[in-house]
Scaffold this motif. Structure first.
Motif, PDB file in Angstrom:
ATOM      1  N   GLY A  31     146.607  84.033  54.984  1.00  6.51           N
ATOM      2  CA  GLY A  31     147.267  85.196  54.840  1.00  6.51           C
ATOM      3  C   GLY A  31     146.785  86.017  53.803  1.00  6.51           C
ATOM      4  N   TYR A  32     145.975  85.780  52.706  1.00  6.80           N
ATOM      5  CA  TYR A  32     145.402  85.515  51.559  1.00  6.80           C
ATOM      6  C   TYR A  32     143.959  87.001  51.486  1.00  6.80           C
ATOM      7  CZ  TYR A  32     149.250  83.536  48.574  1.00  6.80           C
ATOM      8  OH  TYR A  32     150.359  83.129  48.484  1.00  6.80           O
ATOM      9  N   LEU A  33     143.028  86.699  52.316  1.00  8.34           N
ATOM     10  CA  LEU A  33     142.211  86.647  52.924  1.00  8.34           C
ATOM     11  C   LEU A  33     141.562  86.873  53.893  1.00  8.34           C
ATOM     12  CD1 LEU A  33     139.345  85.444  50.892  1.00  8.34           C
ATOM     13  CD2 LEU A  33     139.724  87.313  50.417  1.00  8.34           C
ATOM     14  N   THR A  34     140.998  88.141  54.391  1.00 11.15           N
ATOM     15  CA  THR A  34     141.035  88.046  55.958  1.00 11.15           C
ATOM     16  C   THR A  34     139.340  87.047  56.013  1.00 11.15           C
ATOM     17  OG1 THR A  34     139.214  90.275  56.332  1.00 11.15           O
ATOM     18  CG2 THR A  34     141.427  90.734  56.111  1.00 11.15           C
ATOM     19  N   GLU A  35     139.132  87.064  57.176  1.00  7.91           N
ATOM     20  CA  GLU A  35     137.897  86.107  57.875  1.00  7.91           C
ATOM     21  C   GLU A  35     136.975  86.864  57.195  1.00  7.91           C
ATOM     22  OE1 GLU A  35     135.758  82.777  58.519  1.00  7.91           O
ATOM     23  OE2 GLU A  35     137.538  82.894  59.108  1.00  7.91           O
ATOM     24  N   LEU A  36     136.875  88.046  57.371  1.00  8.37           N
ATOM     25  CA  LEU A  36     135.573  89.150  57.210  1.00  8.37           C
ATOM     26  C   LEU A  36     135.519  88.973  55.724  1.00  8.37           C
ATOM     27  CD1 LEU A  36     133.328  91.005  57.985  1.00  8.37           C
ATOM     28  CD2 LEU A  36     135.036  93.068  57.809  1.00  8.37           C
ATOM     29  N   GLU A  37     136.140  88.806  54.598  1.00  7.55           N
ATOM     30  CA  GLU A  37     136.391  88.917  53.319  1.00  7.55           C
ATOM     31  C   GLU A  37     135.658  87.339  52.787  1.00  7.55           C
ATOM     32  OE1 GLU A  37     139.961  91.839  52.170  1.00  7.55           O
ATOM     33  OE2 GLU A  37     140.338  89.724  52.695  1.00  7.55           O
ATOM     34  N   ALA A  38     136.372  87.262  53.815  1.00  7.38           N
ATOM     35  CA  ALA A  38     135.573  85.173  53.007  1.00  7.38           C
ATOM     36  C   ALA A  38     133.647  85.300  53.652  1.00  7.38           C
ATOM     37  CB  ALA A  38     136.098  84.207  53.835  1.00  7.38           C
ATOM     38  N   ALA A  39     133.506  85.759  54.684  1.00  3.56           N
ATOM     39  CA  ALA A  39     132.416  85.109  55.405  1.00  3.56           C
ATOM     40  C   ALA A  39     130.969  85.558  54.265  1.00  3.56           C
ATOM     41  CB  ALA A  39     132.347  86.402  56.937  1.00  3.56           C
ATOM     42  N   ARG A  40     131.009  86.205  53.752  1.00  2.00           N
ATOM     43  CA  ARG A  40     129.724  86.122  52.672  1.00  2.00           C
ATOM     44  C   ARG A  40     129.742  85.197  52.032  1.00  2.00           C
ATOM     45  NH1 ARG A  40     126.105  90.629  50.507  1.00  2.00           N
ATOM     46  NH2 ARG A  40     124.911  89.350  49.149  1.00  2.00           N
ATOM     47  N   VAL A  41     131.011  84.883  51.400  1.00  2.00           N
ATOM     48  CA  VAL A  41     130.799  83.821  50.465  1.00  2.00           C
ATOM     49  C   VAL A  41     130.659  82.005  51.275  1.00  2.00           C
ATOM     50  CG1 VAL A  41     131.932  82.072  48.302  1.00  2.00           C
ATOM     51  CG2 VAL A  41     131.716  85.319  48.308  1.00  2.00           C
ATOM     52  N   ARG A  42     131.227  81.728  52.633  1.00  2.00           N
ATOM     53  CA  ARG A  42     131.476  80.793  53.093  1.00  2.00           C
ATOM     54  C   ARG A  42     129.653  80.863  53.566  1.00  2.00           C
ATOM     55  NH1 ARG A  42     135.014  81.942  57.696  1.00  2.00           N
ATOM     56  NH2 ARG A  42     136.565  81.286  56.446  1.00  2.00           N
ATOM     57  N   GLN A  43     129.079  82.009  53.812  1.00  2.00           N
ATOM     58  CA  GLN A  43     127.435  81.694  54.450  1.00  2.00           C
ATOM     59  C   GLN A  43     126.545  81.105  53.485  1.00  2.00           C
ATOM     60  OE1 GLN A  43     126.836  81.974  57.522  1.00  2.00           O
ATOM     61  NE2 GLN A  43     124.666  80.667  56.592  1.00  2.00           N
ATOM     62  N   MET A  44     127.205  81.756  52.455  1.00  2.00           N
ATOM     63  CA  MET A  44     126.228  81.917  51.039  1.00  2.00           C
ATOM     64  C   MET A  44     126.657  80.230  51.305  1.00  2.00           C
ATOM     65  SD  MET A  44     126.917  85.332  48.573  1.00  2.00           S
ATOM     66  CE  MET A  44     125.871  84.047  47.226  1.00  2.00           C
ATOM     67  N   GLY A  45     127.661  79.141  50.338  1.00  2.00           N
ATOM     68  CA  GLY A  45     127.931  78.534  50.571  1.00  2.00           C
ATOM     69  C   GLY A  45     126.966  77.357  51.288  1.00  2.00           C
ATOM     70  N   THR A  46     126.915  78.252  53.239  1.00  2.00           N
ATOM     71  CA  THR A  46     126.801  76.990  53.463  1.00  2.00           C
ATOM     72  C   THR A  46     124.601  76.705  53.229  1.00  2.00           C
ATOM     73  OG1 THR A  46     128.761  77.259  54.991  1.00  2.00           O
ATOM     74  CG2 THR A  46     126.530  76.779  56.194  1.00  2.00           C
ATOM     75  N   ASP A  47     124.583  78.185  53.252  1.00  2.00           N
ATOM     76  CA  ASP A  47     123.450  78.502  53.092  1.00  2.00           C
ATOM     77  C   ASP A  47     122.627  76.982  51.374  1.00  2.00           C
ATOM     78  OD1 ASP A  47     122.921  79.748  55.064  1.00  2.00           O
ATOM     79  OD2 ASP A  47     122.241  81.188  54.347  1.00  2.00           O
ATOM     80  N   LEU A  48     122.798  77.363  50.389  1.00  2.00           N
ATOM     81  CA  LEU A  48     123.081  76.791  49.707  1.00  2.00           C
ATOM     82  C   LEU A  48     123.454  75.010  49.461  1.00  2.00           C
ATOM     83  CD1 LEU A  48     122.104  76.666  47.160  1.00  2.00           C
ATOM     84  CD2 LEU A  48     124.622  77.411  46.039  1.00  2.00           C
ATOM     85  N   ARG A  49     123.891  75.048  51.083  1.00  2.00           N
ATOM     86  CA  ARG A  49     124.483  73.214  50.704  1.00  2.00           C
ATOM     87  C   ARG A  49     123.162  72.466  51.313  1.00  2.00           C
ATOM     88  NH1 ARG A  49     125.967  69.043  53.941  1.00  2.00           N
ATOM     89  NH2 ARG A  49     128.017  67.657  51.958  1.00  2.00           N
ATOM     90  N   GLU A  50     122.473  73.869  52.586  1.00  2.00           N
ATOM     91  CA  GLU A  50     122.103  72.977  53.160  1.00  2.00           C
ATOM     92  C   GLU A  50     119.902  73.031  52.554  1.00  2.00           C
ATOM     93  OE1 GLU A  50     121.299  75.856  56.729  1.00  2.00           O
ATOM     94  OE2 GLU A  50     123.347  74.937  57.666  1.00  2.00           O
ATOM     95  N   ALA A  51     120.296  74.044  51.560  1.00  2.00           N
ATOM     96  CA  ALA A  51     118.980  73.953  50.896  1.00  2.00           C
ATOM     97  C   ALA A  51     119.133  73.018  49.854  1.00  2.00           C
ATOM     98  CB  ALA A  51     118.745  75.206  49.811  1.00  2.00           C
ATOM     99  N   LEU A  52     119.884  72.865  49.364  1.00  2.00           N
ATOM    100  CA  LEU A  52     120.223  71.256  47.639  1.00  2.00           C
ATOM    101  C   LEU A  52     119.791  70.268  48.231  1.00  2.00           C
ATOM    102  CD1 LEU A  52     123.264  73.172  46.296  1.00  2.00           C
ATOM    103  CD2 LEU A  52     120.651  72.576  45.228  1.00  2.00           C
ATOM    104  N   THR A  53     120.501  70.531  49.891  1.00  2.00           N
ATOM    105  CA  THR A  53     121.236  68.711  50.105  1.00  2.00           C
ATOM    106  C   THR A  53     119.821  68.348  52.107  1.00  2.00           C
ATOM    107  OG1 THR A  53     122.780  68.973  51.932  1.00  2.00           O
ATOM    108  CG2 THR A  53     123.384  68.078  49.572  1.00  2.00           C
ATOM    109  N   GLY A  54     119.483  69.366  52.101  1.00  2.00           N
ATOM    110  CA  GLY A  54     118.540  69.322  54.003  1.00  2.00           C
ATOM    111  C   GLY A  54     120.293  68.610  54.753  1.00  2.00           C
ATOM    112  N   GLU A  55     121.351  69.102  54.571  1.00  2.00           N
ATOM    113  CA  GLU A  55     122.702  69.384  55.272  1.00  2.00           C
ATOM    114  C   GLU A  55     122.981  69.710  55.894  1.00  2.00           C
ATOM    115  OE1 GLU A  55     125.284  65.763  53.303  1.00  2.00           O
ATOM    116  OE2 GLU A  55     123.159  64.351  53.135  1.00  2.00           O
ATOM    117  N   SER A  56     124.235  69.917  56.817  1.00  2.00           N
ATOM    118  CA  SER A  56     125.134  70.712  57.369  1.00  2.00           C
ATOM    119  C   SER A  56     125.891  70.792  56.732  1.00  2.00           C
ATOM    120  CB  SER A  56     124.920  70.695  58.587  1.00  2.00           C
ATOM    121  OG  SER A  56     124.054  71.689  59.599  1.00  2.00           O
TER     122      SER A  56
END
Length: 143
Positions: free
Chosen positions: A81-106
């Motif tokens: 309850g410290y963050l809402t799903e919406l508040e975390a979504a952008r950073v989470r998506q950036m991390g997902t995209d960056l991880r895929e770019a770095l390693t080619g893995e989900s």
């Protein structure tokens, strides 16, 4: 796409989110750890294009692990309850995209909530004592 710049942007976004969480009256107790993981991700991916292949792979794995750590802290912050799903979504998506770019893995899957019980395949008939009548308490009859 410049992975080093994207990693730096990710670290900045994590820092901004941590600042936001720290300004709230109820402070997320793992905010410092989330910030440290975000900075580690940015630092590990720094100047990747200038490194030899073996060093690139090692640093990409290090950055990927730090990204997964940030994602874990984000999930903890949302679920507690410290963050809402919406508040975390952008950073989470950036991390997902960056991880895929770095390693080619989900990214590794986040822990899911406990599964809900499966519904029964067919509705069971009610016993004859529960048949609908006008004086049944659940039918709204007045006494």
């Amino acid at each position: 796409m410049n992975r080093s710049n994207d990693a730096f942007d990710f670290a900045i976004r994590v820092a901004e989110l941590v600042r936001y969480v720290r300004e709230k009256p109820e402070r997320f107790p793992l905010a410092a750890e989330m910030l440290a993981a975000g900075v580690r991700a940015g630092m590990a991916a720094r100047d990747l294009e200038d490194l030899a292949d073996a060093a690139q792979a090692s640093r990409a794995r290090e950055a990927s692990a730090a990204i997964d750590e940030v994602r874990y802290y984000l999930e903890m912050a949302v679920r507690s309850g410290y963050l809402t799903e919406l508040e975390a979504a952008r950073v989470r998506q950036m991390g997902t995209d960056l991880r895929e770019a770095l390693t080619g893995e989900s990214p590794l899957p986040l822990p899911l909530p406990l599964p809900l019980p499966l519904p029964l395949p067919l509705p069971l008939p009610l016993p004859s004592t529960y048949e609908s009548t006008s004086d049944h308490p659940d039918q709204g009859a007045s006494s």
